[in-house]
Design an enzyme around this catalytic site. Structure first.
Site, PDB file in Angstrom:
ATOM      1  N   ALA A 254       0.837  -1.191   0.000  1.00 20.64           N
ATOM      2  CA  ALA A 254       0.000   0.000   0.000  1.00 20.64           C
ATOM      3  C   ALA A 254       0.877   1.249   0.000  1.00 20.64           C
ATOM      4  CB  ALA A 254      -0.907   0.005   1.226  1.00 20.64           C
ATOM      5  N   LYS A 255       0.207   2.368  -0.299  1.00 25.44           N
ATOM      6  CA  LYS A 255       0.947   3.638  -0.343  1.00 25.44           C
ATOM      7  C   LYS A 255       1.616   3.946   0.993  1.00 25.44           C
ATOM      8  CE  LYS A 255      -0.012   6.182  -4.300  1.00 25.44           C
ATOM      9  NZ  LYS A 255      -1.245   6.230  -5.029  1.00 25.44           N
ATOM     10  N   ARG A 256       1.036   3.422   2.098  1.00 31.57           N
ATOM     11  CA  ARG A 256       1.605   3.745   3.408  1.00 31.57           C
ATOM     12  C   ARG A 256       2.946   3.038   3.650  1.00 31.57           C
ATOM     13  NH1 ARG A 256      -2.574   0.333   4.228  1.00 31.57           N
ATOM     14  NH2 ARG A 256      -2.040  -1.703   5.063  1.00 31.57           N
TER      15      ARG A 256
END
Ligand SMILES: [Zn+2]
Length: 314
Positions: A254-256
């Protein structure tokens, strides 16, 4: 008839740092186009003005070039926004929306997300609750919808509820009932075009012949194929939806996962050949992880030979 030149495209969204999963999709899209001797188009998908952040466009363009992927059309880092930046193409998108409205294929909708959730007894689709068509045929114009309800409407596409089908190079034949997708948004109530509209207009107008992207977008392809027909545009002939990359611990990336951003890896001194090698290994383009330049993968690339392995730790 002249042979149609292969045209692939890279379409980064500058709302976060690009991560290894994005790198892998771009690498595959690039390899697929270059293997066919085709052109590569760079298109910046920055329509969601509220989420796009300053500097991320140039960072994305720089990161993709750093990977060793080149392109024939479209901007490079530092270039002013132009015809390959979606934020500069709103007038074109609006004309295509107007075309759909005049064909009776688009209608104003005043439902809030909560309304849709409450009205929809169907399970959620890939894009939230399935819209049950509450406003279909209710209002002739956006003005009428707004005057009657006091709500600024969005525009939805009246999707044929019957079967939609296309062939995917990886998934095989995909068949979906339009009724399980519902009428999707073409133009948001905050006056921004939707991803579905902008993407279909651009792939059509830019003459894209093949699209490779994550398999989270496979139902978007069904929606977009319906739009090409109404726009009178030729759709891409080849589609490939690849599995989303899994992180070293098997989770979906994920982007995180900021430490897996290309920016963070570059700052740590990781070389592009290392990133390319890891991406190539994780989807079966090479049998064992090793450092390699993207250009050296073109000759042996086979879209039908892809595998899905977790990304080794960089
Ligand atoms: Zn509605």
């Amino acid at each position: 008839m002249p042979r149609i030149e292969t045209r692939g495209r890279l379409a980064p969204t500058p709302s976060g740092w690009l991560h290894l999963g994005n790198a892998r999709s771009f690498l595959l899209a690039w390899l697929w186009a270059r293997k066919a001797g085709g052109r590569v188009i760079m298109r910046v998908e920055d329509i969601d003005l509220g989420r796009v952040k300053e500097g991320l466009r140039d960072q994305a363009l720089e990161d993709i070039a750093w990977l060793g992927l080149d392109w024939d059309d479209g901007p490079h880092a530092g270039d002013p926004p132009g015809e390959f930046d979606q934020s500069m193409r709103f007038a074109l998108y609006r004309r295509q929306l107007d075309k759909l409205i005049s064909m009776g294929k688009a209608y104003p909708c005043v439902c809030s997300r909560k309304d849709v959730e409450e009205a929809s007894s169907a399970p959620h689709g890939d894009d939230g609750p399935i819209y049950p068509g509450t406003c279909r045929g209710k209002y002739r114009t956006a003005l009428e919808a707004e005057e009657k309800t006091g709500v600024k409407p969005c525009w939805r596409y009246a999707l044929n509820p019957g079967e939609h089908a296309f062939h995917d190079e990886i998934k095989g034949d995909v068949r979906v009932a339009g009724a399980t997708l519902g009428d999707f948004v073409l133009w948001r109530r905050d006056a921004l075009p939707s991803y579905q509209l902008a993407c279909a207009v651009d792939d059509g107008v830019m003459g894209v012949t093949q699209v490779l992207r994550g398999d989270d977008l496979i139902l978007s392809t069904v929606r977009q194929l319906a739009l090409y027909r109404d726009f009178g545009l030729t759709p891409p002939q080849k589609w490939a939806h690849v599995p989303l990359m899994k992180a070293p611990d098997g989770r979906r990336l994920a982007k995180r996962d900021g430490d897996l951003s290309l920016k963070a890896l570059r700052e740590k001194g990781v070389r592009p050949q290392r990133v390319v090698g890891l991406c190539a290994y994780s989807c079966g383009v090479i049998a064992a992880p090793r450092d390699i330049a993207a250009a050296n993968l073109v000759e042996t690339f086979d879209i039908h030979g892809l595998k899905d392995r977790p990304m080794p730790s960089p």
